[in-house]
Motif scaffolding. Sequence first.
Motif, PDB file in Angstrom:
ATOM      1  N   GLU A 190      20.759 -14.938  -3.073  1.00 44.42           N
ATOM      2  CA  GLU A 190      21.813 -15.922  -3.347  1.00 44.42           C
ATOM      3  C   GLU A 190      21.839 -16.307  -4.816  1.00 44.42           C
ATOM      4  OE1 GLU A 190      21.090 -19.175  -0.736  1.00 44.42           O
ATOM      5  OE2 GLU A 190      21.578 -18.058   1.082  1.00 44.42           O
ATOM      6  N   TRP A 191      20.698 -16.189  -5.473  1.00 44.79           N
ATOM      7  CA  TRP A 191      20.625 -16.513  -6.902  1.00 44.79           C
ATOM      8  C   TRP A 191      20.856 -15.287  -7.777  1.00 44.79           C
ATOM      9  CZ3 TRP A 191      15.435 -19.238  -5.578  1.00 44.79           C
ATOM     10  CH2 TRP A 191      15.688 -20.522  -5.072  1.00 44.79           C
ATOM     11  N   GLY A 192      21.146 -14.160  -7.164  1.00 53.19           N
ATOM     12  CA  GLY A 192      21.439 -12.952  -7.933  1.00 53.19           C
ATOM     13  C   GLY A 192      20.233 -12.106  -8.283  1.00 53.19           C
ATOM     14  N   VAL A 193      19.095 -12.343  -7.603  1.00 46.75           N
ATOM     15  CA  VAL A 193      17.876 -11.578  -7.863  1.00 46.75           C
ATOM     16  C   VAL A 193      17.703 -10.573  -6.728  1.00 46.75           C
ATOM     17  CG1 VAL A 193      15.388 -11.683  -8.249  1.00 46.75           C
ATOM     18  CG2 VAL A 193      16.855 -13.569  -9.002  1.00 46.75           C
ATOM     19  N   ASP A 194      17.595  -9.282  -7.049  1.00 48.42           N
ATOM     20  CA  ASP A 194      17.485  -8.270  -6.000  1.00 48.42           C
ATOM     21  C   ASP A 194      16.123  -8.328  -5.329  1.00 48.42           C
ATOM     22  OD1 ASP A 194      15.638  -5.917  -7.150  1.00 48.42           O
ATOM     23  OD2 ASP A 194      16.864  -6.727  -8.781  1.00 48.42           O
ATOM     24  N   ALA A 195      16.027  -7.728  -4.131  1.00 48.41           N
ATOM     25  CA  ALA A 195      14.818  -7.817  -3.314  1.00 48.41           C
ATOM     26  C   ALA A 195      13.616  -7.196  -4.008  1.00 48.41           C
ATOM     27  CB  ALA A 195      15.058  -7.164  -1.962  1.00 48.41           C
ATOM     28  N   ALA A 196      13.807  -6.055  -4.670  1.00 48.59           N
ATOM     29  CA  ALA A 196      12.684  -5.393  -5.327  1.00 48.59           C
ATOM     30  C   ALA A 196      12.068  -6.282  -6.405  1.00 48.59           C
ATOM     31  CB  ALA A 196      13.131  -4.063  -5.928  1.00 48.59           C
ATOM     32  N   ASP A 248       0.316  -7.926 -13.187  1.00 49.39           N
ATOM     33  CA  ASP A 248       0.623  -9.356 -13.130  1.00 49.39           C
ATOM     34  C   ASP A 248       1.916  -9.583 -12.363  1.00 49.39           C
ATOM     35  OD1 ASP A 248      -1.608  -9.945 -14.624  1.00 49.39           O
ATOM     36  OD2 ASP A 248      -0.536  -9.847 -16.545  1.00 49.39           O
ATOM     37  N   ALA A 249       1.933 -10.650 -11.572  1.00 51.65           N
ATOM     38  CA  ALA A 249       3.133 -10.984 -10.806  1.00 51.65           C
ATOM     39  C   ALA A 249       4.278 -11.324 -11.753  1.00 51.65           C
ATOM     40  CB  ALA A 249       2.841 -12.156  -9.884  1.00 51.65           C
ATOM     41  N   VAL A 250       5.476 -10.956 -11.353  1.00 50.27           N
ATOM     42  CA  VAL A 250       6.675 -11.275 -12.133  1.00 50.27           C
ATOM     43  C   VAL A 250       7.012 -12.756 -11.961  1.00 50.27           C
ATOM     44  CG1 VAL A 250       9.168 -10.876 -12.294  1.00 50.27           C
ATOM     45  CG2 VAL A 250       7.595  -8.945 -12.047  1.00 50.27           C
ATOM     46  N   ASP A 251       7.317 -13.424 -13.042  1.00 45.18           N
ATOM     47  CA  ASP A 251       7.719 -14.827 -12.994  1.00 45.18           C
ATOM     48  C   ASP A 251       9.226 -14.872 -12.751  1.00 45.18           C
ATOM     49  OD1 ASP A 251       8.248 -17.504 -13.288  1.00 45.18           O
ATOM     50  OD2 ASP A 251       7.046 -17.755 -15.102  1.00 45.18           O
ATOM     51  N   LEU A 252       9.616 -15.212 -11.539  1.00 49.49           N
ATOM     52  CA  LEU A 252      11.027 -15.195 -11.172  1.00 49.49           C
ATOM     53  C   LEU A 252      11.835 -16.308 -11.830  1.00 49.49           C
ATOM     54  CD1 LEU A 252      10.815 -14.348  -7.360  1.00 49.49           C
ATOM     55  CD2 LEU A 252      11.205 -12.793  -9.286  1.00 49.49           C
ATOM     56  N   ARG A 253      11.162 -17.261 -12.430  1.00 49.80           N
ATOM     57  CA  ARG A 253      11.909 -18.333 -13.097  1.00 49.80           C
ATOM     58  C   ARG A 253      12.768 -17.799 -14.234  1.00 49.80           C
ATOM     59  NH1 ARG A 253       7.094 -22.449 -14.324  1.00 49.80           N
ATOM     60  NH2 ARG A 253       6.206 -20.429 -14.958  1.00 49.80           N
ATOM     61  N   ASP A 254      12.385 -16.644 -14.764  1.00 47.19           N
ATOM     62  CA  ASP A 254      13.179 -16.042 -15.828  1.00 47.19           C
ATOM     63  C   ASP A 254      14.543 -15.570 -15.330  1.00 47.19           C
ATOM     64  OD1 ASP A 254      11.017 -16.446 -17.471  1.00 47.19           O
ATOM     65  OD2 ASP A 254      10.239 -14.413 -17.259  1.00 47.19           O
ATOM     66  N   PHE A 255      14.697 -15.447 -14.007  1.00 48.78           N
ATOM     67  CA  PHE A 255      15.938 -14.909 -13.435  1.00 48.78           C
ATOM     68  C   PHE A 255      16.776 -15.983 -12.731  1.00 48.78           C
ATOM     69  CE2 PHE A 255      12.664 -11.673 -13.458  1.00 48.78           C
ATOM     70  CZ  PHE A 255      13.299 -10.571 -14.006  1.00 48.78           C
ATOM     71  N   THR A 258      17.335 -23.233 -14.000  1.00 51.98           N
ATOM     72  CA  THR A 258      16.283 -24.247 -14.013  1.00 51.98           C
ATOM     73  C   THR A 258      16.382 -25.199 -12.822  1.00 51.98           C
ATOM     74  OG1 THR A 258      16.259 -24.151 -16.430  1.00 51.98           O
ATOM     75  CG2 THR A 258      15.208 -26.059 -15.396  1.00 51.98           C
ATOM     76  N   GLU A 259      17.570 -25.505 -12.398  1.00 52.45           N
ATOM     77  CA  GLU A 259      17.754 -26.459 -11.296  1.00 52.45           C
ATOM     78  C   GLU A 259      17.157 -25.957  -9.979  1.00 52.45           C
ATOM     79  OE1 GLU A 259      22.200 -26.002  -9.824  1.00 52.45           O
ATOM     80  OE2 GLU A 259      22.036 -25.653 -11.995  1.00 52.45           O
ATOM     81  N   HIS A 260      16.903 -24.653  -9.889  1.00 49.90           N
ATOM     82  CA  HIS A 260      16.348 -24.089  -8.656  1.00 49.90           C
ATOM     83  C   HIS A 260      14.853 -23.805  -8.763  1.00 49.90           C
ATOM     84  CE1 HIS A 260      20.392 -23.732  -7.205  1.00 49.90           C
ATOM     85  NE2 HIS A 260      20.730 -22.811  -8.100  1.00 49.90           N
ATOM     86  N   HIS A 261      14.233 -24.121  -9.875  1.00 49.50           N
ATOM     87  CA  HIS A 261      12.847 -23.718 -10.099  1.00 49.50           C
ATOM     88  C   HIS A 261      11.875 -24.330  -9.097  1.00 49.50           C
ATOM     89  CE1 HIS A 261      13.169 -22.132 -14.518  1.00 49.50           C
ATOM     90  NE2 HIS A 261      13.897 -21.448 -13.647  1.00 49.50           N
TER      91      HIS A 261
END
Length: 493
Positions: A190-196, A248-255, A258-261
């Motif tokens: 929903e936020w535009g981040v793909d499953a992979a 290292d795990a990917v930090d999804l906050r980059d994608f 901020t309001e959804h962090h």
Amino acid sequence: MTVASLEQDTFRQPGPGGWKQLADHFPGALTPEFQRIFSQSCPAGMAMYMERYGVLARSVEIAFVNGYLYLTPVPIFGPREMRRSPPIAAVWLMARMHPEFRRRTRAAERALATRPWREVTAHWFSVERTQWHQRNTALQIIDPSALTNTDLAEHLRACRVLVGEGYQRHFELHGDDLLPVGLLITRCAEWGVDAATAMRALDGASPLSAGTATPPDWQLITGYDLDCLAWVELVSRPTLGAKRSAPDAVDLRDFVLTEHHDELQRLVDDARAAVPLRDDNGVLTAAWPMGLLRRAMLAAGRRLGFIDPSLAVEMATDELLALLDGAATPSVHELTARRADRARRSQLTAPNSIGPEFAIPPLNALPRPLARIGAAQLATADHMMVEAETAGIGVGDAPYTGRALVVDDPSVAVDLIEPGDVVVTHCTSPSWNSILVLAGALVTAHGGLLSHATIIARELGIAAVIGDATACTRLVTGMTVTVDPRNATVTIV
């Protein structure tokens, strides 16, 4: 359970609905007793979590076609087989008026608000895993060969009870070890981040997958069924050592905005807690109990004077108990024929699906909590397996070139693998963990983003291509191949 009574070697629809094969878990025809165990435990366990968390299905129905396992969802309401999605207006009204839909909506709302999977996970690692370990150990310390016929029969029954209860608990825990991952995937979408990309946030979350701990003696290693070998039965055993560092795990906050962090962090925390629960409970509730049942069946085979005691696993436990009690059938000749026929059927090409695709009701017509849980459940199913007609998926960041080792049996792979080999196989299970520690890369014909093969590749930090349907037929042991996870390709050098 439906045991499809069909023309031999055909794969026809065993009942209404669309049926999916669990090819990544069970690539061949299963033993009679395993069929009974799975058909009794899987629907019951999954029905428990589906009701508790408001999933849009009552459970699943199990069928065996030529011994291959297929399943189909059992809807809350309506026919099993819908070729068209129902009208949005009808779904909207049904979801708000039908008592069961309303109960499921309340359950989904509670689950999303209270996140009960966190408590279940904490309880598993603090209390429940010790209890299962003790139950397994209590049976493992018994020497079946030293028992009288009566006591051996009781021991066999006790092992069968443990397996049944363990497998049911294993499937019940899928609500806690899979739904949080599905919620992360669907919300990220929903936020535009793909499953992979979303799954890269779970890198390093499951060190239990790395295969560096010595298994219990009677934990099944080479597969899930009763004809598979336990750790103590392996002629050669891999040397277990420290795991390689996972990326290292990917930090999804980059994608994500901020309001959804804050919400994103909760979802990532829940999913990272869920992954080790899935890996850990599978050993204690399934692989170890099943190995103990295998040991008891082999002991019964020896007691009955079988030259090959493993013929005992071609029987249901009630047949074996009857033989111990003096029955004359099934004979060794019949059991030998059963095994040969099962081996023959295991060479058939079983379709991944039988029957029509199930029409999914429009989720946007459902109350928001019900829709979110429903989407998470669908995501876990969709990403467990890559469809055969689609390209595979890549795991890792950099290509790897090495010698191909094409092998399906982990007990054979133990003897053949050389450090740095590219392991090519149809599918993997936790039985491969200690072998893949030595691998340079992994290629499987079956699997998806949530499959074992993907998880182990992430944890070991090795390149992988998962779901390359032709890999096992076009690659040969000894070839030099390049595994490119960026493009999800495997090429012969």
